[in-house]
Design an enzyme around this catalytic site. Structure first.
Site, short mmCIF file in Angstrom:
data_model
loop_
_atom_site.label_atom_id
_atom_site.label_comp_id
_atom_site.label_asym_id
_atom_site.label_seq_id
_atom_site.Cartn_x
_atom_site.Cartn_y
_atom_site.Cartn_z
CG ASP A 162 -2.02 -1.03 1.15
OD1 ASP A 162 -1.81 -2.07 0.49
OD2 ASP A 162 -3.09 -0.82 1.75
CE LYS A 192 -5.22 2.10 2.24
NZ LYS A 192 -4.17 1.39 2.97
CE LYS A 223 -6.99 -1.11 2.36
NZ LYS A 223 -5.64 -1.54 2.79
#
Lengths: 315, 480
Positions: free
Chosen positions: A151, A215, A251
């Site tokens: 991430d 995300k 996400k």
């Protein structure tokens, strides 16, 4: 990386591509998201949604106070969210800082959680303020310790000052390190990008650079995963699929704490991107407290009664 | 992995206390009609009978007008604005308190989805009473002269598309300005007006200030012709509006008409596409397209035609048609068999004239009146479906090449009620707004209503304005 044939990799072609994107009308996007928030999800569909949401959670701890003990209990919870009910699915992944990856991987493997991936936040999370060299090393470390999901955060400073090529190149460099060893989730930190036009632009930029997931947030900045932001990102992955035949995941992370919040996210996925995105391969929810609320609501559905918080584990 | 199908989430019918039969509401009481004639009102979603309704004739109308006259002379005209406001505030609060009940009854009688009655019809109706309650004691500062005076007895006839909301649009300003009212709801949707009569009783509104008479077209025609009416307000079809204008021309009775439309929703190449798609959907499929200001003509800049229609059709495929009481329903039942027949007739004409039809794939229920969301591609100005009001979920798609051509086509209609502009360019919004001949113009949004905003049309879309300060003028003598 067939998506790259949409542009030739130069900053000029990237700019040109991003300029062709239609604008986002903020009021309209807010209204649409609010309307979808009124969907009433009951009985069988609620049961389905709760289990799906559990399996989509990236169970996260990103604290300065994280310890090996804390990570181990998080991993146990990830594998068996409800120790008394084996029918509860395991979560999508656990998400930790780089130095905790090894501990998480080892513990998951030792308790039978081999199928649960470990995600590491990387690239000088959460601010992204470090040299390129440090960011690359950060990512390499995480992967060598067993992270199969990265991430990363984008350089918001560069994005906001118009250095789009800089942001793009950095994502590509990280993607190169991930190659086939790790899935790359690119955190836009939408709370710092502020406008929905920026969210759309950054979504495309990340997808073009090779993100497997986009995300919303680090969880360290508010607002985080607001419904209009997720809506715009879901529109982006839907439209990007039309262009490239590649499905990119989404996400949302930060601020999703209740079952109701999570179900609203699933409604957005279904009605904006489509049912194809309704699985943990293409939609994850970054959260920690959410899991217990989902478990309590799950118990309520099966017993007809609300349990106290003491019936779910605190980890 | 199974699909995320929404389980049924119906609103409970139990809260709707619908009586088996209803009398006429005259002078504060429900009374039987003189000829004892009745008609049935049904639920258009399943054709079940909801209640028996009285059919008023000339004798009943005369009684109602006399009650309204007497209430005007003896009570209402003597009250100060402040006192009238108290009643309006009370009615507004009662509507809010009973909003769930009203929403369910409206959905049952009209066929529109509960999401709309719950989130739009009923809250907006209450808002109209609140708004006009605020005006009641401030009329002398509204720019209509020092002592603006009410007309007296007002006859009001409302349509079936927004039964309670149209009642609120009519009754709230009439009472605020000091008039008394005889109102006739539409034949197919009388229930919320009769429920409103109960609210008037609950609010202790003096008898005769509001009278509700039910019936069909003949009742409406007789009401308009009554010699002791001081003003007429009508919302409905252009056809009936013309008849009313003709019959009132003799007596020179003041009249406001809110009639049909064929609104153009203009999408320029630089529009925020996803929100424009939403806006087009809302513009034509809101309330099954039973909206006089619906954006029933989509004017699309030719260079984005394919991309836009692709998105529009995909979005239309997600529209949820079905049980209007289900909270997840987006599009409900067509209000009546007659209206459904009219939609079918115009839709067939579109096909016969060579336009390309596409309907969203929906499961149409076996009972009741339904029409799937439909678009016609390749429509030209010469098609009937580009000129006549369909009043259903049917969108005609036309194209244009330049902004000038967009305006020319948008204005090329006998109507002029609404228009929409979709562009990211502020200057273009202002320019187009100046050139469009329509009473309401929305920019980057559609079908937004507020009591403070005047509403009304150009050309055959009507006379006068309703709502806002402008709307008050219609209910005051000498003010225009």
């Amino acid at each position: 990386m067939s998506a790259l044939n949409l542009i030739d990799g130069s900053e000029t072609s990237l700019r040109r591509f991003l300029q062709t994107l239609p604008g986002v009308d903020q009021i309209g996007a807010q209204e649409r998201a609010a309307m979808l928030g009124t969907r009433s999800i009951k009985t069988t569909s609620k049961k389905w949604a709760i289990d799906m949401a559990i399996s989509m959670i990236d169970l996260t701890t990103l604290e300065g106070a994280d310890t090996a003990g804390k990570i181990r209990s998080l991993c146990s919870k990830a594998l068996r969210p409800d120790p008394q009910d084996a029918s509860v699915p395991h979560v999508g992944a656990v998400c930790v800082y780089n130095d905790m990856v090894g501990i998480a991987r080892k513990h998951l493997d030792s308790i039978g959680g081999q199928s649960i991936p470990v995600a590491a936040v990387a690239t000088a999370f959460p601010s992204g303020r470090a040299s390129r060299k440090v960011k690359l090393q950060d990512t390499k470390d995480a992967i060598s310790l067993g992270a199969t999901e990265i991430d990363m955060v984008i350089d918001r400073g560069a994005f906001l000052s118009g250095q789009l090529g800089e942001v793009f190149d950095e994502i590509r460099a990280i993607k190169e390190i991930c190659s086939d060893k790790a899935h790359l989730k690119v955190i836009l930190e939408t709370g710092e990008l502020v406008t929905l036009d920026n969210v759309r632009k950054a979504s495309y930029l990340a997808m073009l650079a090779g993100a497997d997931f986009i995300k919303t947030s680090t969880g360290k900045v508010t607002p985080a995963a607001t419904a209009p932001v997720v809506l715009v990102m879901l529109e982006a992955v839907r439209d990007f699929f039309e262009l490239s035949q590649i499905r990119i995941g989404v996400k949302p992370a930060g601020g999703i704490r209740t079952t109701k919040d999570a179900i609203k996210q699933l409604v957005l996925v279904k009605e904006i991107a489509g049912a194809e995105w309704l699985n943990p391969e293409l939609f994850r929810i970054g959260a920690s407290a959410l899991l217990n609320d989902l478990l309590l609501q799950r118990m309520k559905l099966s017993t007809g009664r609300y349990s106290s918080a003491n019936y779910v584990t605190v980890d | 992995m199974s699909d995320f199908e929404y389980a049924p989430a119906p609103e409970s019918k139990a809260i709707a206390n619908i009586k088996k039969d209803y009398g006429l509401y005259i002078n504060g009481k429900f009374v039987a009609s003189h000829n004892k004639k009745r008609f049935e009102t049904i639920n258009p979603a399943n054709e079940e009978v909801l209640a028996k309704i009285s059919l008023a004739d000339e004798v009943d109308i005369d009684k109602a007008v006399k009650a309204a006259r007497s209430a005007y002379v003896k009570v209402w005209s003597k009250l100060s604005g402040k006192e009238r406001a108290k009643y309006l505030f009370r009615i507004a609060r009662l509507l809010q308190e009973r909003s769930r009940e009203f929403a369910v009854v409206e959905t049952l009688d009209n066929g529109k989805p509960i999401r709309e009655t719950r989130d739009i019809d009923i809250p907006l109706s209450a808002a109209h009473f609140f708004y006009h309650a605020g005006w009641a004691d401030k009329l002398e500062f509204a720019g209509f002269g020092e002592k603006p005076k009410a007309h007296g007895v007002v006859a009001q006839i409302i349509p079936w598309n927004f039964p309670l909301l149209m009642l609120a649009w009519k009754i709230a300003p009439a009472l605020a300005t000091g008039n008394t009212v005889v109102l006739k709801p539409a034949e197919t949707t009388p229930l919320t007006a009769l429920l409103f009569a109960e609210v008037c009783q609950q609010a202790d509104l003096p008898p005769g200030v509001v009278n509700i008479i039910t019936g069909d077209g003949s009742t409406g025609a007789a009401l308009v012709k009554h010699p002791d009416i001081d003003k007429v307000a009508f919302t409905g079809s252009t056809e009936v509006g013309k008849l009313i204008a003709r019959s009132l021309a003799v007596s020179n009775t003041p009249v406001t008409l809110e009639l049909g439309g064929k609104g153009a929703n203009i999408v320029f190449e630089d529009a925020p596409i996803d929100q424009a798609v939403e806006g087009i959907i809302n513009g034509i499929f809101f309330n099954q397209g039973h909206v006089c200001c619906a954006g029933s003509r989509l004017l699309l800049q030719e260079n984005i035609h394919d991309e836009f229609l692709n998105k529009l059709q995909k979005r239309m495929s997600k529209i949820r048609l079905g049980d209007p009481l289900d909270k997840n329903t987006d599009i409900g039942a067509i209000n009546s068999a007659a209206q459904l027949a009219k939609i079918h007739e115009l839709s067939s004409s579109g096909q016969a004239e060579g336009a390309d039809i596409w309907s969203a794939p929906c499961q149409i229920p076996n009972k009741g009146f339904w029409f799937a969301p439909t678009i016609f591609k390749g429509v030209t100005q010469a098609h009937r479906i580009a000129r006549e009001e369909i009043f259903g979920p049917v969108l005609s798609v036309l194209t244009f090449r330049t902004p000038q051509e967009a305006i020319e086509k948008a204005n090329n209609t006998p109507f002029g009620l609404s228009a929409g502009i979709w562009t990211d360019k502020g200057s273009r919004i202002l320019w187009a707004g100046n050139h469009l001949k329509a009473g309401v113009i929305w920019a980057n949004t559609f079908n937004k209503f507020d009591p403070a905003s005047p509403f009304g049309g150009y050309k055959e879309s009507g006379w006068g304005r309703e709502g806002g300060r402008h709307g008050l003028g219609a209910y005051l003598k000498g003010a225009k």
